[in-house]
Design a protein around this motif. Structure first.
Motif, PDB file in Angstrom:
ATOM      1  N   GLN A   5      -0.368 -12.259 -13.382  1.00  0.00           N
ATOM      2  CA  GLN A   5      -0.836 -12.854 -12.130  1.00  0.00           C
ATOM      3  C   GLN A   5      -2.088 -13.706 -12.352  1.00  0.00           C
ATOM      4  O   GLN A   5      -2.219 -14.799 -11.790  1.00  0.00           O
ATOM      5  CB  GLN A   5      -1.138 -11.751 -11.115  1.00  0.00           C
ATOM      6  CG  GLN A   5       0.062 -10.971 -10.636  1.00  0.00           C
ATOM      7  CD  GLN A   5      -0.334  -9.759  -9.822  1.00  0.00           C
ATOM      8  OE1 GLN A   5      -1.391  -9.733  -9.195  1.00  0.00           O
ATOM      9  NE2 GLN A   5       0.510  -8.726  -9.829  1.00  0.00           N
ATOM     10  N   SER A   6      -3.006 -13.200 -13.180  1.00  0.00           N
ATOM     11  CA  SER A   6      -4.254 -13.938 -13.402  1.00  0.00           C
ATOM     12  C   SER A   6      -3.987 -15.315 -13.996  1.00  0.00           C
ATOM     13  O   SER A   6      -4.699 -16.278 -13.701  1.00  0.00           O
ATOM     14  CB  SER A   6      -5.190 -13.137 -14.317  1.00  0.00           C
ATOM     15  OG  SER A   6      -4.674 -13.058 -15.641  1.00  0.00           O
TER      16      SER A   6
ATOM     17  N   GLN B  62       4.873  -9.198 -11.344  1.00  0.00           N
ATOM     18  CA  GLN B  62       4.566  -8.945 -12.744  1.00  0.00           C
ATOM     19  C   GLN B  62       3.212  -8.246 -12.854  1.00  0.00           C
ATOM     20  O   GLN B  62       2.601  -7.853 -11.876  1.00  0.00           O
ATOM     21  CB  GLN B  62       4.583 -10.270 -13.521  1.00  0.00           C
ATOM     22  CG  GLN B  62       5.942 -10.959 -13.484  1.00  0.00           C
ATOM     23  CD  GLN B  62       5.935 -12.318 -14.167  1.00  0.00           C
ATOM     24  OE1 GLN B  62       5.004 -13.096 -14.022  1.00  0.00           O
ATOM     25  NE2 GLN B  62       6.992 -12.606 -14.921  1.00  0.00           N
ATOM     26  N   SER B  63       2.728  -8.117 -14.087  1.00  0.00           N
ATOM     27  CA  SER B  63       1.472  -7.419 -14.325  1.00  0.00           C
ATOM     28  C   SER B  63       0.284  -8.210 -13.781  1.00  0.00           C
ATOM     29  O   SER B  63       0.381  -9.417 -13.521  1.00  0.00           O
ATOM     30  CB  SER B  63       1.276  -7.198 -15.829  1.00  0.00           C
ATOM     31  OG  SER B  63       1.059  -8.439 -16.486  1.00  0.00           O
TER      32      SER B  63
ATOM     33  N   THR C 108      -4.212  -7.587  -7.340  1.00  0.00           N
ATOM     34  CA  THR C 108      -2.946  -8.107  -6.831  1.00  0.00           C
ATOM     35  C   THR C 108      -3.106  -8.620  -5.406  1.00  0.00           C
ATOM     36  O   THR C 108      -2.484  -9.624  -5.025  1.00  0.00           O
ATOM     37  CB  THR C 108      -1.858  -7.025  -6.893  1.00  0.00           C
ATOM     38  OG1 THR C 108      -1.645  -6.656  -8.258  1.00  0.00           O
ATOM     39  CG2 THR C 108      -0.551  -7.524  -6.303  1.00  0.00           C
ATOM     40  N   ALA C 109      -3.950  -7.938  -4.609  1.00  0.00           N
ATOM     41  CA  ALA C 109      -4.202  -8.412  -3.246  1.00  0.00           C
ATOM     42  C   ALA C 109      -4.797  -9.815  -3.273  1.00  0.00           C
ATOM     43  O   ALA C 109      -4.357 -10.711  -2.534  1.00  0.00           O
ATOM     44  CB  ALA C 109      -5.137  -7.446  -2.521  1.00  0.00           C
ATOM     45  N   GLY C 110      -5.796 -10.023  -4.128  1.00  0.00           N
ATOM     46  CA  GLY C 110      -6.394 -11.350  -4.236  1.00  0.00           C
ATOM     47  C   GLY C 110      -5.396 -12.388  -4.714  1.00  0.00           C
ATOM     48  O   GLY C 110      -5.367 -13.523  -4.228  1.00  0.00           O
TER      49      GLY C 110
ATOM     50  N   ALA D  25       0.832  -1.210   0.000  1.00  0.00           N
ATOM     51  CA  ALA D  25       0.000   0.000   0.000  1.00  0.00           C
ATOM     52  C   ALA D  25       0.862   1.254   0.000  1.00  0.00           C
ATOM     53  O   ALA D  25       2.060   1.225   0.272  1.00  0.00           O
ATOM     54  CB  ALA D  25      -0.923  -0.002   1.216  1.00  0.00           C
ATOM     55  N   GLN D  26       0.208   2.337  -0.311  1.00  0.00           N
ATOM     56  CA  GLN D  26       0.881   3.642  -0.292  1.00  0.00           C
ATOM     57  C   GLN D  26       1.268   3.989   1.136  1.00  0.00           C
ATOM     58  O   GLN D  26       0.451   3.895   2.052  1.00  0.00           O
ATOM     59  CB  GLN D  26      -0.074   4.691  -0.859  1.00  0.00           C
ATOM     60  CG  GLN D  26       0.472   6.100  -0.896  1.00  0.00           C
ATOM     61  CD  GLN D  26      -0.540   7.058  -1.496  1.00  0.00           C
ATOM     62  OE1 GLN D  26      -1.234   6.732  -2.454  1.00  0.00           O
ATOM     63  NE2 GLN D  26      -0.647   8.236  -0.904  1.00  0.00           N
ATOM     64  N   PRO D  27       2.523   4.411   1.376  1.00  0.00           N
ATOM     65  CA  PRO D  27       2.930   4.764   2.746  1.00  0.00           C
ATOM     66  C   PRO D  27       2.063   5.883   3.325  1.00  0.00           C
ATOM     67  O   PRO D  27       1.624   6.787   2.616  1.00  0.00           O
ATOM     68  CB  PRO D  27       4.379   5.226   2.574  1.00  0.00           C
ATOM     69  CG  PRO D  27       4.852   4.531   1.334  1.00  0.00           C
ATOM     70  CD  PRO D  27       3.652   4.473   0.433  1.00  0.00           C
ATOM     71  N   GLY D  28       1.808   5.791   4.598  1.00  0.00           N
ATOM     72  CA  GLY D  28       1.029   6.790   5.318  1.00  0.00           C
ATOM     73  C   GLY D  28       1.100   6.484   6.796  1.00  0.00           C
ATOM     74  O   GLY D  28       1.471   5.371   7.188  1.00  0.00           O
TER      75      GLY D  28
END
Length: 742
Positions: A293-294, A288-289, A217-219, A101-104
């Motif tokens: 992944q799929s 990868q893309s 990508t999470a899945g 995830a985006q840093p925060g």
């Protein structure tokens, strides 16, 4: 083999195995079923955190070990093999997704807590929850699907599609588990907790939002890690079952000596090897893309996740009644396999989802070659570019492809060592594995067929290794140019898989040998110029020792080639009758009686060339083309499921080949992949062709049915029998690889 290939990964797996053996043997797990199911933290959790196994994949600045998701998959696979209880896998799955995830401030705080040992769970989009914006925060509602590790979690990572948003768009929250009241569920897996969220407009503050997570990508990340765990489960049950049948006796002998048991053991081994290869490829694809992944994760879903429970059931039957008892550990592995398959399966199933992806994308087979010399690639590129300016062929034989046709271009490539680059100089380049990959990639980049000498790939290296200089000069360059075509005169009507039992005789004459006998199933004999032939020169010694290796001019007097019309109506195979065929001494390779040893060299030469390992097995190609172009007789989802299962096996075989190539690139000894691939590809072809015919309906009654599927099915026996029947290959795997008694 397990997922690891490199020494570092083997050491990582060994560390994980050692930890599980010390802290979580199965006897301890059995004593803790109730607290584990209730969400209690395992007694070993602090020790696991201290060893850093839960944070192997996290950046060092977040408190992790600075590794990769592939490193994590190695740990998860071994954790599955050891049946490590508790919330380890759901925790690392959540942290792997959160780390992308985006840093925060909130994301960083949650990630630091995970690195410090907080257990976690993850709820993926599409799990039954909905969310809508409310002021500066959000309202979260719904009843989720069962969530692994929810009861033990301190942090719950939740992805949910916002009302009115696109189906593939989701928002993500990192929630304190204390703000939730999960519903306790009784899970199939007795070693881990399972819960469900039931929420009615739960107020979620805006600062709990985590941005930058790609839901696809999470899945894929979660599924890839569960596939790694499934691979470990399959490997344990296979090892346990095979160890058992080696010592369990019936009728006074180990049951592992019975052929039916051997075949079951070999099939278990093949299934677990394919699962490991597919899980490895799925973990690799996460860098990868999304499209890649799929494909890779979809294949792992079919071959590892969906197949794990079936693998366990097959292993259980090898134990007989004892495997069905509560006291035997195998049911614990079955329960976990069933659980993760159910929790990971997408709507419609992995096979349907992969079938859809297979129609649109191809798996990327490129390599990252760390030892590549740029100057070598530049030379190959220049040489192939020059080859493209040269005429393809002159007077080629009918039906020959660009990969085998002779002509000016082929001669140019031969002179530059780019036909069989792995052959030694001056015939080839003596190319290293890395150089062979570079050459294959440059051919592919130009859509230029990489030349093949077909049977010459086996014949000529044997001549170069064991023949005379005169034989090498006579045959090597002409074969590379395509001026000589070879056939292999090995199999006989009474000596197919039992090659050493052949009866063709060679009798010594003053200046040569007189050969009499019959060969059969000889590919390309009707168009071959020369044949490599095994004949018996000494019938008085054991059958393996009395054989000699000859080179036969197929136009010699006494050579009669009779094409065999196959069930397809075509004739690619032949029977060859040898009647008083004279072979001069200078066409004997090696010495009399060395034929069996030379034959081993011949059959091993295909392992030296790695160009074929860069491409996928293409069993599913015809099926893909059919679904792209023709209407079928079943519902689209059913057709996609058939394609998905076929494509999954193709990709698993491709991953198996790629793992073997990585072993070669790492300087390791060849593994069992070639034996596994031989049988698995034949069985995959049988399964695919049978299923594909069901898509045609009445059109399947036509000899020229759409997609060539009927012709493909009719030609299937050749792949099931050629090079040794599947049954013989299963015996070889069982005895030589698994060590079952003869």
């Amino acid at each position: 083999m397990p997922i690891p290939i490199t020494d570092e990964h083997h050491e990582l797996a060994a560390a994980t195995r050692g930890f599980a053996e010390r802290h979580a043997p199965t006897a301890w797990t059995r004593s803790a079923f109730e607290p584990l199911a209730g969400g209690g933290r395992p007694a070993f959790w602090e020790a696991l955190v201290a060893q850093g196994l839960h944070a192997i994949h996290l950046d060092e600045d977040a408190g992790g070990q600075g590794g990769t998701v592939l490193d994590l998959a190695v740990v998860v696979e071994q954790a599955g093999h050891s049946l490590l209880p508790g919330p380890f896998t759901p925790t690392v799955a959540a942290s792997a997704v959160l780390s992308a995830a985006q840093p925060g401030p909130w994301r960083d705080e949650m990630l630091a807590r995970l690195a410090a040992g907080a257990p976690a769970a993850i709820v993926l989009p599409g799990s039954g929850l909905s969310v809508r914006a409310a002021g500066e925060g959000w309202l979260l509602s719904g009843r989720s699907v069962p969530v692994l590790g929810l009861l033990s979690a301190e942090i719950v990572l939740v992805g949910v599609t916002e009302s009115g948003a696109e189906a593939d768009s989701a928002v993500w929250f990192a929630l304190e588990a204390g703000t939730l009241t999960p519903v306790v569920e009784v899970g199939t897996d007795l070693t881990r907790d399972l819960g469900r969220l039931e929420l009615g407009d739960l107020d979620v503050p805006g600062d709990a939002l985590v941005e930058g997570i790609d839901s696809a990508t999470a899945g894929s990340t979660v599924a890839a890690l569960y596939a790694a765990e499934a691979s470990g489960l399959a490997r344990w049950v296979r090892e346990a079952a095979i160890d058992y049948v080696k010592v369990r006796e019936q009728f006074g002998v180990p049951v592992g000596s019975f052929q039916a048991v051997k075949h079951k053991a070999a099939r278990l081994f093949i299934s677990s090897e394919l699962a490991a290869a597919a899980a490895w490829d799925a973990a690799r694809s996460l860098t990868q893309s999304v499209e890649q992944q799929s494909l890779a994760v979809g294949a792992a879903g079919v071959v590892a996740l969906d197949a794990a429970a079936e693998t366990v059931i097959g292993a259980t039957t090898m134990f007989g009644g004892i495997g069905f008892t509560w006291e035997h550990d195998i049911h614990l592995y079955m329960r976990r396999a069933m659980s993760i398959a159910a929790l990971s399966r997408p709507v419609g199933g992995w096979d349907r989802q992969l079938g859809e992806a297979a129609l649109a994308h191809e798996r990327d087979v490129s390599f990252e070659l760390l030892d590549e010399e740029p100057a070598f690639r530049e030379w190959v590129a220049r040489t192939l570019d020059e080859a493209l300016t040269i005429s393809v062929a002159e007077g080629t034989r009918e039906g020959w492809s660009g990969a085998v046709a002779p002509g000016p271009r082929r001669s140019f490539l031969a002179e530059n060592g780019l036909v069989s680059s792995h052959w030694p100089k001056p015939w080839g380049l003596g190319a290293t594995p890395v150089e062979q990959i570079v050459i294959a990639e440059e051919y592919a980049a130009r859509n230029l067929p990489q030349p093949s000498t077909v049977i010459g790939e086996w014949a000529v290296p044997t001549i170069l290794a064991h023949g005379t200089d005169a034989q090498a000069e006579r045959f090597a360059r002409a074969t590379l140019r395509g001026d000589i075509v070879w056939c292999q005169l090995f199999s006989e009507p009474g000596a197919g898989s039992d090659l050493a039992g052949l009866s063709t005789r060679a009798v010594k004459q003053d200046d040569g040998w007189l050969i009499n006998g019959q060969k059969v199933w000889t590919s390309s004999a009707h168009e071959a110029d020369w044949g490599i032939c095994l004949a018996r020169t000494d019938p008085s010694v054991p059958k393996h020792r009395g054989l000699t290796y000859f080179l036969i001019d197929m136009r010699s007097p006494g050579v009669e080639v009779r094409p065999l019309k196959q069930s397809t109506g075509h004739s690619e195979f032949n029977e060859v009758f040898l009647t008083d065929v004279f072979v001069p001494d200078d066409l004997m390779v090696g010495e009399p009686g060395q034929g069996w040893r030379l034959t081993a060299t011949t059959l091993a030469n295909e392992r030296l060339s790695i160009g074929s390992g860069l491409g996928a097995h293409k069993t599913s190609d015809a099926l893909r083309e059919l679904l792209r172009k023709e209407p079928v007789a079943v519902a689209r989802d059913q057709a996609l499921s058939v394609l998905g299962r076929a494509f999954a096996l193709d990709l698993a075989l491709l991953a198996l080949n790629r793992r073997e190539l990585f072993r070669r690139l790492s300087g390791l000894e060849p593994g069992a992949s070639s034996s596994v691939a031989k049988v698995a590809s034949a069985l995959a072809a049988q399964q695919t062709h049978t299923a594909a015919l069901g898509l045609l309906g009445a059109e399947g009654s036509l000899d020229d049915a759409p997609g060539g599927l009927v012709q493909n099915a009719l030609s299937l026996p050749s792949s099931l029998v050629g090079g040794g029947t599947v049954e013989i290959q299963l015996n070889i795997i069982a005895e030589r690889i698994l060590g079952l008694p003869r």
